[in-house]
Design a protein around this motif. Structure first.
Motif, PDB file in Angstrom:
ATOM      1  N   LEU A  29       0.816  -1.215   0.000  1.00 30.45           N
ATOM      2  CA  LEU A  29       0.000   0.000   0.000  1.00 30.45           C
ATOM      3  C   LEU A  29       0.849   1.265   0.000  1.00 30.45           C
ATOM      4  O   LEU A  29       0.392   2.323  -0.388  1.00 30.45           O
ATOM      5  N   ASP A  30       2.087   1.185   0.470  1.00 27.80           N
ATOM      6  CA  ASP A  30       2.928   2.371   0.541  1.00 27.80           C
ATOM      7  C   ASP A  30       4.308   2.057  -0.001  1.00 27.80           C
ATOM      8  O   ASP A  30       5.139   1.543   0.741  1.00 27.80           O
ATOM      9  N   PRO A  31       4.580   2.260  -1.250  1.00 24.89           N
ATOM     10  CA  PRO A  31       3.695   2.836  -2.261  1.00 24.89           C
ATOM     11  C   PRO A  31       2.713   1.799  -2.780  1.00 24.89           C
ATOM     12  O   PRO A  31       2.973   0.586  -2.681  1.00 24.89           O
ATOM     13  N   PRO A  32       1.588   2.240  -3.361  1.00 21.80           N
ATOM     14  CA  PRO A  32       0.628   1.269  -3.908  1.00 21.80           C
ATOM     15  C   PRO A  32       1.207   0.532  -5.111  1.00 21.80           C
ATOM     16  O   PRO A  32       1.664   1.145  -6.063  1.00 21.80           O
ATOM     17  N   VAL A  33       1.245  -0.785  -5.008  1.00 22.44           N
ATOM     18  CA  VAL A  33       1.780  -1.623  -6.085  1.00 22.44           C
ATOM     19  C   VAL A  33       0.795  -2.749  -6.353  1.00 22.44           C
ATOM     20  O   VAL A  33       0.443  -3.497  -5.447  1.00 22.44           O
ATOM     21  N   VAL A  34       0.348  -2.842  -7.600  1.00 24.92           N
ATOM     22  CA  VAL A  34      -0.509  -3.950  -8.020  1.00 24.92           C
ATOM     23  C   VAL A  34       0.378  -4.921  -8.772  1.00 24.92           C
ATOM     24  O   VAL A  34       0.975  -4.569  -9.783  1.00 24.92           O
ATOM     25  N   ASP A  35       0.500  -6.140  -8.261  1.00 21.29           N
ATOM     26  CA  ASP A  35       1.436  -7.080  -8.867  1.00 21.29           C
ATOM     27  C   ASP A  35       0.763  -8.257  -9.558  1.00 21.29           C
ATOM     28  O   ASP A  35       1.402  -9.232  -9.897  1.00 21.29           O
ATOM     29  N   SER A  36      -0.529  -8.179  -9.748  1.00 21.10           N
ATOM     30  CA  SER A  36      -1.241  -9.281 -10.384  1.00 21.10           C
ATOM     31  C   SER A  36      -2.386  -8.709 -11.212  1.00 21.10           C
ATOM     32  O   SER A  36      -2.959  -7.682 -10.868  1.00 21.10           O
ATOM     33  N   HIS A  37      -2.693  -9.389 -12.303  1.00 19.29           N
ATOM     34  CA  HIS A  37      -3.820  -8.931 -13.109  1.00 19.29           C
ATOM     35  C   HIS A  37      -5.125  -9.418 -12.482  1.00 19.29           C
ATOM     36  O   HIS A  37      -5.134 -10.370 -11.720  1.00 19.29           O
ATOM     37  N   TYR A  38      -6.191  -8.756 -12.813  1.00 20.22           N
ATOM     38  CA  TYR A  38      -7.505  -9.174 -12.335  1.00 20.22           C
ATOM     39  C   TYR A  38      -8.350  -9.490 -13.550  1.00 20.22           C
ATOM     40  O   TYR A  38      -8.531  -8.658 -14.423  1.00 20.22           O
ATOM     41  N   GLY A  39      -8.864 -10.682 -13.598  1.00 14.32           N
ATOM     42  CA  GLY A  39      -9.670 -11.100 -14.729  1.00 14.32           C
ATOM     43  C   GLY A  39      -8.798 -11.649 -15.842  1.00 14.32           C
ATOM     44  O   GLY A  39      -7.585 -11.488 -15.861  1.00 14.32           O
ATOM     45  N   GLY A  40      -9.414 -12.323 -16.774  1.00 13.37           N
ATOM     46  CA  GLY A  40      -8.658 -12.914 -17.868  1.00 13.37           C
ATOM     47  C   GLY A  40      -7.862 -14.120 -17.370  1.00 13.37           C
ATOM     48  O   GLY A  40      -7.809 -14.425 -16.199  1.00 13.37           O
ATOM     49  N   GLY A  41      -7.246 -14.810 -18.282  1.00 16.71           N
ATOM     50  CA  GLY A  41      -6.447 -15.965 -17.896  1.00 16.71           C
ATOM     51  C   GLY A  41      -7.298 -17.134 -17.442  1.00 16.71           C
ATOM     52  O   GLY A  41      -8.499 -17.192 -17.672  1.00 16.71           O
ATOM     53  N   ALA A  42      -6.663 -18.065 -16.791  1.00 19.65           N
ATOM     54  CA  ALA A  42      -7.347 -19.272 -16.316  1.00 19.65           C
ATOM     55  C   ALA A  42      -8.235 -18.948 -15.119  1.00 19.65           C
ATOM     56  O   ALA A  42      -7.948 -18.028 -14.353  1.00 19.65           O
ATOM     57  N   PRO A  43      -9.312 -19.690 -14.929  1.00 18.53           N
ATOM     58  CA  PRO A  43     -10.164 -19.467 -13.762  1.00 18.53           C
ATOM     59  C   PRO A  43      -9.381 -19.692 -12.468  1.00 18.53           C
ATOM     60  O   PRO A  43      -8.518 -20.561 -12.412  1.00 18.53           O
ATOM     61  N   GLN A  44      -9.672 -18.896 -11.477  1.00 19.58           N
ATOM     62  CA  GLN A  44      -9.049 -19.054 -10.168  1.00 19.58           C
ATOM     63  C   GLN A  44     -10.033 -19.784  -9.273  1.00 19.58           C
ATOM     64  O   GLN A  44     -11.176 -19.384  -9.143  1.00 19.58           O
ATOM     65  N   ARG A  45      -9.574 -20.841  -8.653  1.00 19.99           N
ATOM     66  CA  ARG A  45     -10.437 -21.616  -7.770  1.00 19.99           C
ATOM     67  C   ARG A  45      -9.855 -21.614  -6.368  1.00 19.99           C
ATOM     68  O   ARG A  45      -8.659 -21.726  -6.196  1.00 19.99           O
ATOM     69  N   GLU A  46     -10.734 -21.470  -5.403  1.00 21.11           N
ATOM     70  CA  GLU A  46     -10.324 -21.486  -4.020  1.00 21.11           C
ATOM     71  C   GLU A  46     -11.067 -22.588  -3.288  1.00 21.11           C
ATOM     72  O   GLU A  46     -12.242 -22.798  -3.514  1.00 21.11           O
ATOM     73  N   THR A  47     -10.352 -23.287  -2.446  1.00 21.56           N
ATOM     74  CA  THR A  47     -10.990 -24.301  -1.616  1.00 21.56           C
ATOM     75  C   THR A  47     -10.620 -23.998  -0.174  1.00 21.56           C
ATOM     76  O   THR A  47      -9.529 -24.263   0.274  1.00 21.56           O
ATOM     77  N   GLU A  48     -11.544 -23.379   0.512  1.00 24.90           N
ATOM     78  CA  GLU A  48     -11.346 -23.014   1.900  1.00 24.90           C
ATOM     79  C   GLU A  48     -12.502 -23.536   2.731  1.00 24.90           C
ATOM     80  O   GLU A  48     -13.625 -23.609   2.253  1.00 24.90           O
TER      81      GLU A  48
END
Length: 51
Positions: A29-48
């Motif tokens: 957040l300080d400095p603000p850094v976005v290190d990953s794309h959002y959307g596109g690519g392969a589906p993201q699956r979470e198992t929690e």
């Protein structure tokens, strides 16, 4: 009575937190850094389990 009403002390607060998947794209957040794309690519699956 609902569960939250029975669990809270008089004058207590109920706090709900809902996180959107975009929060995972931010590396710092300080400095603000976005290190990953959002959307596109392969589906993201979470198992929690739990909440």
């Amino acid at each position: 009575m609902c569960g939250a009403t029975m669990a809270l002390e008089p004058g207590g607060s109920l706090v709900l937190v809902d996180l959107h998947p975009t929060f995972r794209t931010v590396a710092t957040l300080d400095p603000p850094v976005v290190d990953s794309h959002y959307g596109g690519g392969a589906p993201q699956r979470e198992t929690e389990t739990g909440t």
